[in-house]
Design a protein around this motif. Structure first.
Motif, PDB file in Angstrom:
ATOM      1  N   ILE A  24       0.842  -1.201   0.000  1.00  0.00           N
ATOM      2  CA  ILE A  24       0.000   0.000   0.000  1.00  0.00           C
ATOM      3  C   ILE A  24       0.873   1.245   0.000  1.00  0.00           C
ATOM      4  O   ILE A  24       0.674   2.155  -0.807  1.00  0.00           O
ATOM      5  N   ARG A  25       1.860   1.288   0.892  1.00  0.00           N
ATOM      6  CA  ARG A  25       2.737   2.467   0.993  1.00  0.00           C
ATOM      7  C   ARG A  25       3.591   2.671  -0.254  1.00  0.00           C
ATOM      8  O   ARG A  25       3.752   3.789  -0.733  1.00  0.00           O
ATOM      9  N   ASP A  26       4.137   1.578  -0.795  1.00  0.00           N
ATOM     10  CA  ASP A  26       5.117   1.692  -1.887  1.00  0.00           C
ATOM     11  C   ASP A  26       4.505   1.679  -3.281  1.00  0.00           C
ATOM     12  O   ASP A  26       5.060   2.280  -4.201  1.00  0.00           O
ATOM     13  N   SER A  27       3.386   0.975  -3.465  1.00  0.00           N
ATOM     14  CA  SER A  27       2.853   0.797  -4.821  1.00  0.00           C
ATOM     15  C   SER A  27       1.503   1.469  -5.062  1.00  0.00           C
ATOM     16  O   SER A  27       1.252   1.942  -6.168  1.00  0.00           O
ATOM     17  N   LEU A  28       0.636   1.474  -4.069  1.00  0.00           N
ATOM     18  CA  LEU A  28      -0.713   1.991  -4.300  1.00  0.00           C
ATOM     19  C   LEU A  28      -0.857   3.466  -3.955  1.00  0.00           C
ATOM     20  O   LEU A  28      -1.551   4.200  -4.664  1.00  0.00           O
ATOM     21  N   LYS A  29      -0.207   3.890  -2.862  1.00  0.00           N
ATOM     22  CA  LYS A  29      -0.330   5.286  -2.434  1.00  0.00           C
ATOM     23  C   LYS A  29       0.251   6.199  -3.509  1.00  0.00           C
ATOM     24  O   LYS A  29       1.342   5.980  -3.995  1.00  0.00           O
ATOM     25  N   ASP A  30      -0.499   7.184  -3.889  1.00  0.00           N
ATOM     26  CA  ASP A  30      -0.144   8.201  -4.883  1.00  0.00           C
ATOM     27  C   ASP A  30      -0.154   7.693  -6.322  1.00  0.00           C
ATOM     28  O   ASP A  30       0.154   8.446  -7.227  1.00  0.00           O
ATOM     29  N   SER A  31      -0.527   6.428  -6.535  1.00  0.00           N
ATOM     30  CA  SER A  31      -0.744   5.977  -7.910  1.00  0.00           C
ATOM     31  C   SER A  31      -2.221   5.668  -8.109  1.00  0.00           C
ATOM     32  O   SER A  31      -2.848   6.213  -9.011  1.00  0.00           O
ATOM     33  N   VAL A  32      -2.800   4.835  -7.256  1.00  0.00           N
ATOM     34  CA  VAL A  32      -4.245   4.588  -7.321  1.00  0.00           C
ATOM     35  C   VAL A  32      -4.969   5.134  -6.094  1.00  0.00           C
ATOM     36  O   VAL A  32      -6.164   5.388  -6.157  1.00  0.00           O
ATOM     37  N   LEU A  33      -4.267   5.283  -5.001  1.00  0.00           N
ATOM     38  CA  LEU A  33      -4.837   5.902  -3.796  1.00  0.00           C
ATOM     39  C   LEU A  33      -4.318   7.332  -3.731  1.00  0.00           C
ATOM     40  O   LEU A  33      -3.131   7.567  -3.530  1.00  0.00           O
ATOM     41  N   ILE A  34      -5.201   8.287  -3.932  1.00  0.00           N
ATOM     42  CA  ILE A  34      -4.827   9.685  -4.119  1.00  0.00           C
ATOM     43  C   ILE A  34      -5.120  10.500  -2.861  1.00  0.00           C
ATOM     44  O   ILE A  34      -6.211  10.415  -2.292  1.00  0.00           O
ATOM     45  N   GLU A  35      -4.138  11.315  -2.468  1.00  0.00           N
ATOM     46  CA  GLU A  35      -4.314  12.176  -1.303  1.00  0.00           C
ATOM     47  C   GLU A  35      -5.462  13.158  -1.557  1.00  0.00           C
ATOM     48  O   GLU A  35      -5.591  13.721  -2.637  1.00  0.00           O
ATOM     49  N   GLY A  36      -6.313  13.338  -0.579  1.00  0.00           N
ATOM     50  CA  GLY A  36      -7.468  14.214  -0.705  1.00  0.00           C
ATOM     51  C   GLY A  36      -8.717  13.487  -1.173  1.00  0.00           C
ATOM     52  O   GLY A  36      -9.820  14.009  -1.053  1.00  0.00           O
ATOM     53  N   ASP A  65     -13.220  -1.611 -15.622  1.00  0.00           N
ATOM     54  CA  ASP A  65     -12.383  -0.847 -16.533  1.00  0.00           C
ATOM     55  C   ASP A  65     -11.154  -1.619 -17.001  1.00  0.00           C
ATOM     56  O   ASP A  65     -10.817  -1.620 -18.165  1.00  0.00           O
ATOM     57  N   HIS A  66     -10.468  -2.275 -16.078  1.00  0.00           N
ATOM     58  CA  HIS A  66      -9.271  -3.017 -16.431  1.00  0.00           C
ATOM     59  C   HIS A  66      -8.954  -4.021 -15.334  1.00  0.00           C
ATOM     60  O   HIS A  66      -9.427  -3.908 -14.214  1.00  0.00           O
ATOM     61  N   VAL A  67      -8.154  -4.982 -15.697  1.00  0.00           N
ATOM     62  CA  VAL A  67      -7.772  -6.026 -14.762  1.00  0.00           C
ATOM     63  C   VAL A  67      -6.402  -5.684 -14.203  1.00  0.00           C
ATOM     64  O   VAL A  67      -5.491  -5.345 -14.947  1.00  0.00           O
ATOM     65  N   THR A  68      -6.254  -5.761 -12.887  1.00  0.00           N
ATOM     66  CA  THR A  68      -4.942  -5.593 -12.274  1.00  0.00           C
ATOM     67  C   THR A  68      -4.616  -6.850 -11.490  1.00  0.00           C
ATOM     68  O   THR A  68      -5.478  -7.423 -10.823  1.00  0.00           O
ATOM     69  N   ILE A  69      -3.383  -7.286 -11.625  1.00  0.00           N
ATOM     70  CA  ILE A  69      -2.929  -8.502 -10.966  1.00  0.00           C
ATOM     71  C   ILE A  69      -1.798  -8.131 -10.024  1.00  0.00           C
ATOM     72  O   ILE A  69      -0.761  -7.631 -10.466  1.00  0.00           O
ATOM     73  N   PRO A  70      -1.976  -8.345  -8.706  1.00  0.00           N
ATOM     74  CA  PRO A  70      -0.892  -8.042  -7.783  1.00  0.00           C
ATOM     75  C   PRO A  70       0.281  -9.004  -7.985  1.00  0.00           C
ATOM     76  O   PRO A  70       0.076 -10.195  -8.146  1.00  0.00           O
ATOM     77  N   MET A  71       1.479  -8.465  -7.994  1.00  0.00           N
ATOM     78  CA  MET A  71       2.675  -9.272  -8.201  1.00  0.00           C
ATOM     79  C   MET A  71       3.357  -9.555  -6.858  1.00  0.00           C
ATOM     80  O   MET A  71       3.227  -8.780  -5.919  1.00  0.00           O
ATOM     81  N   ALA A  72       4.114 -10.638  -6.802  1.00  0.00           N
ATOM     82  CA  ALA A  72       4.807 -11.014  -5.573  1.00  0.00           C
ATOM     83  C   ALA A  72       5.775  -9.933  -5.111  1.00  0.00           C
ATOM     84  O   ALA A  72       6.006  -9.756  -3.924  1.00  0.00           O
ATOM     85  N   SER A  73       6.327  -9.166  -6.046  1.00  0.00           N
ATOM     86  CA  SER A  73       7.283  -8.123  -5.706  1.00  0.00           C
ATOM     87  C   SER A  73       6.616  -6.889  -5.100  1.00  0.00           C
ATOM     88  O   SER A  73       7.284  -5.988  -4.664  1.00  0.00           O
ATOM     89  N   GLY A  74       5.269  -6.877  -5.093  1.00  0.00           N
ATOM     90  CA  GLY A  74       4.542  -5.735  -4.563  1.00  0.00           C
ATOM     91  C   GLY A  74       4.004  -4.835  -5.657  1.00  0.00           C
ATOM     92  O   GLY A  74       3.214  -3.950  -5.408  1.00  0.00           O
ATOM     93  N   GLY A  75       4.410  -5.045  -6.909  1.00  0.00           N
ATOM     94  CA  GLY A  75       3.912  -4.251  -8.023  1.00  0.00           C
ATOM     95  C   GLY A  75       2.556  -4.750  -8.500  1.00  0.00           C
ATOM     96  O   GLY A  75       1.985  -5.683  -7.959  1.00  0.00           O
ATOM     97  N   ILE A  76       2.072  -4.115  -9.532  1.00  0.00           N
ATOM     98  CA  ILE A  76       0.789  -4.466 -10.119  1.00  0.00           C
ATOM     99  C   ILE A  76       0.965  -4.631 -11.621  1.00  0.00           C
ATOM    100  O   ILE A  76       1.574  -3.795 -12.281  1.00  0.00           O
ATOM    101  N   CYS A  77       0.427  -5.727 -12.153  1.00  0.00           N
ATOM    102  CA  CYS A  77       0.436  -5.944 -13.607  1.00  0.00           C
ATOM    103  C   CYS A  77      -0.938  -5.561 -14.126  1.00  0.00           C
ATOM    104  O   CYS A  77      -1.956  -6.052 -13.644  1.00  0.00           O
ATOM    105  N   ASN A  78      -0.971  -4.658 -15.103  1.00  0.00           N
ATOM    106  CA  ASN A  78      -2.244  -4.256 -15.702  1.00  0.00           C
ATOM    107  C   ASN A  78      -2.528  -5.142 -16.897  1.00  0.00           C
ATOM    108  O   ASN A  78      -1.767  -5.172 -17.853  1.00  0.00           O
ATOM    109  N   GLY A  79      -3.631  -5.872 -16.844  1.00  0.00           N
ATOM    110  CA  GLY A  79      -4.017  -6.761 -17.934  1.00  0.00           C
ATOM    111  C   GLY A  79      -5.207  -6.204 -18.666  1.00  0.00           C
ATOM    112  O   GLY A  79      -5.711  -5.141 -18.400  1.00  0.00           O
ATOM    113  N   GLY A  80      -5.699  -6.979 -19.602  1.00  0.00           N
ATOM    114  CA  GLY A  80      -6.920  -6.606 -20.298  1.00  0.00           C
ATOM    115  C   GLY A  80      -6.632  -5.866 -21.485  1.00  0.00           C
ATOM    116  O   GLY A  80      -6.915  -5.086 -22.163  1.00  0.00           O
TER     117      GLY A  80
END
Length: 80
Positions: A24-36, A65-80
């Protein structure tokens, strides 16, 4: 009175969505989870509180809208 919100710490959000807090802190915050929108810093401090209702709404809205697959490294793969 206005709408009631559920405020979660990073760890509380991690439990609720079954993600690692570090992801959440490294991959989602400020990319899909937006401050405000999805989180804020109360009283201008360092602590972050997430707004569960906004996160849940956007998780459901983005489901078609799109498929996202969480990766073991903590990243996200966008599919679809």
């Amino acid at each position: 009175m206005g709408q009631q919100f559920t405020y979660l710490t990073t760890e509380g959000l991690a439990e609720r969505i079954h993600y690692d807090a570090r992801t959440i802190r490294d991959s989602l915050k400020d990319s899909v989870l937006i401050e405000g929108i999805h989180y804020f810093r109360p009283f201008g401090g360092r602590k972050i509180l997430y707004v569960w209702e906004n996160i849940e709404r956007d998780m459901w809205n983005g489901a078609d809208d799109h498929v996202t697959i969480p990766m073991a490294s903590g990243g996200i793969c966008n599919g679809g």
